[in-house]
Write an enzyme that holds these catalytic residues in place. Structure first.
Site, PDB file in Angstrom:
ATOM      1  N   GLU A  79      10.624 -33.774 -26.067  1.00  0.00           N
ATOM      2  CA  GLU A  79       9.682 -34.267 -27.069  1.00  0.00           C
ATOM      3  C   GLU A  79       9.882 -35.762 -27.322  1.00  0.00           C
ATOM      4  O   GLU A  79      11.012 -36.219 -27.476  1.00  0.00           O
ATOM      5  CB  GLU A  79       9.866 -33.502 -28.394  1.00  0.00           C
ATOM      6  N   CYS A 146      10.966 -26.290 -34.909  1.00  0.00           N
ATOM      7  CA  CYS A 146      11.540 -27.213 -33.922  1.00  0.00           C
ATOM      8  C   CYS A 146      11.338 -28.652 -34.358  1.00  0.00           C
ATOM      9  O   CYS A 146      12.253 -29.475 -34.275  1.00  0.00           O
ATOM     10  CB  CYS A 146      10.933 -26.954 -32.536  1.00  0.00           C
ATOM     11  N   HIS A 170      11.468 -28.644 -25.528  1.00  0.00           N
ATOM     12  CA  HIS A 170      10.810 -27.334 -25.546  1.00  0.00           C
ATOM     13  C   HIS A 170      10.785 -26.734 -24.143  1.00  0.00           C
ATOM     14  O   HIS A 170      10.554 -27.446 -23.165  1.00  0.00           O
ATOM     15  CB  HIS A 170       9.370 -27.455 -26.058  1.00  0.00           C
TER      16      HIS A 170
HETATM   17  N1  PCA Z   1      10.376 -22.530 -31.129  1.00  0.00           N
HETATM   18  C1  PCA Z   1       9.744 -22.733 -32.422  1.00  0.00           C
HETATM   19  C2  PCA Z   1      10.805 -22.421 -33.423  1.00  0.00           C
HETATM   20  C3  PCA Z   1      11.898 -21.753 -32.682  1.00  0.00           C
HETATM   21  C4  PCA Z   1      11.590 -21.963 -31.264  1.00  0.00           C
HETATM   22  O1  PCA Z   1      12.306 -21.628 -30.316  1.00  0.00           O
HETATM   23  C5  PCA Z   1       9.080 -24.094 -32.564  1.00  0.00           C
HETATM   24  O2  PCA Z   1       8.585 -24.633 -31.573  1.00  0.00           O
HETATM   25  O3  PCA Z   1       9.035 -24.629 -33.673  1.00  0.00           O
END
Ligand code: PCA
Length: 205
Positions: A79, A146, A170
Site C-alpha cells: 500500500e 488494515c 495486502h
Molecule cells: N483485511 C482487512 C482486515 C483484516 C484483513 O486481513 C482489511 O483489509 O482491512
C-alpha cells in the site's frame, strides 16, 4: 535487521485469513541478516493498532511489514498510503470482529489526512515481478482495519520520529478460499510466502 511481521485473524464471511497461515510459514523461515518476529492482530478497530504499537515499543524493530487480506485482488499489493479515517459503509456487511461500525471517524483527530508508506514499495514490487510473482502498488488500503493499522503505525513513527521502516501489504485470497467461492481471484500460500520473503530481502538491499 530486526523485522516485525504482522497478520490478521479471520473476519467477515471468510472462515480463514491466508495471512494467518503466511505468518506461521514465515515464522519457520531463516533469512540471513534478518531477525524475524511475528504477531497476529485482532480484526477490531483501535485494538489492532494498540496491540501492534505495544509490540513495536517492546521490540523496537528496524522495520514492520503488516500483512492483510484483500479478497478479490489479483496481486500482492504493497500500500502507498493510509488515510486518517475509520469508516464501515452502512450497506457493507463487514462490521469488525467486535461488531463495531465506525462512521466518519478520524483515527487521530490531530493527525494528517494521509501518511505514505515508509517501505521501499516500488523496489519490492519490481523484485517480486522479477521472480514472476504478481505484484502491484495499491493506492488505497480502504477505510477498515488494515488502513487503521497502517495509519496508526505510520503516525506513531512520525510522532516519535523513529528511524523505522513501516507499512502495509495486502494479499489476495488463497486457493482454498477460491474453491469455496468459484471465480474469486486467488494465489497459493507458497507464492505469498515467496513474495513476503522477497519483500524482506528488499529491506536489506
Ligand atoms: N483485511 C482487512 C482486515 C483484516 C484483513 O486481513 C482489511 O483489509 O482491512
Amino acid at each position: 535487521m530486526k523485522v516485525l511481521i504482522t497478520a490478521f485473524e479471520a473476519f467477515g464471511e471468510d472462515a480463514t485469513n491466508p495471512t494467518e497461515r503466511l505468518l506461521a510459514d514465515i515464522g519457520k523461515e531463516q533469512i540471513t541478516g534478518a531477525e524475524l518476529h511475528t504477531l497476529l492482530l485482532p480484526v477490531v478497530f483501535d485494538e489492532c493498532a494498540d496491540r501492534l504499537l505495544e509490540a513495536v515499543r517492546a521490540l523496537q524493530p528496524d522495520a514492520v511489514i503488516c500483512c492483510g487480506l484483500a479478497s478479490g485482488r489479483t496481486s500482492i499489493t504493497p500500500e502507498q498510503i493510509a488515510i486518517n479515517l475509520k469508516e464501515v459503509a452502512k450497506e457493507s456487511s463487514v462490521a469488525d470482529n467486535n461488531g463495531n461500525r465506525p462512521h466518519d471517524e478520524r483515527i487521530n483527530p490531530d493527525g494528517p489526512d494521509g501518511l505514505f508508506s515508509l517501505l521501499p514499495i516500488r523496489k519490492m514490487v519490481d523484485n517480486m515481478k522479477e521472480q514472476a510473482i504478481p505484484a502491484a502498488i495499491s493506492y488505497s488500503a480502504g477505510t477498515y482495519i488494515c488502513n487503521n493499522t497502517m495509519y496508526a503505525l505510520l503516525d506513531y513513527i512520525r510522532i516519535h520520529q523513529l528511524p523505522m521502516l513501516g507499512g502495509f501489504v495486502h494479499f489476495p485470497a488463497s486457493q482454498e478460499m477460491a474453491v469455496a467461492k468459484p471465480g474469486l481471484p486467488s494465489m497459493s500460500q507458497e507464492t505469498m510466502l515467496k513474495g513476503l520473503k522477497v519483500m524482506i530481502h528488499t529491506l536489506m538491499q
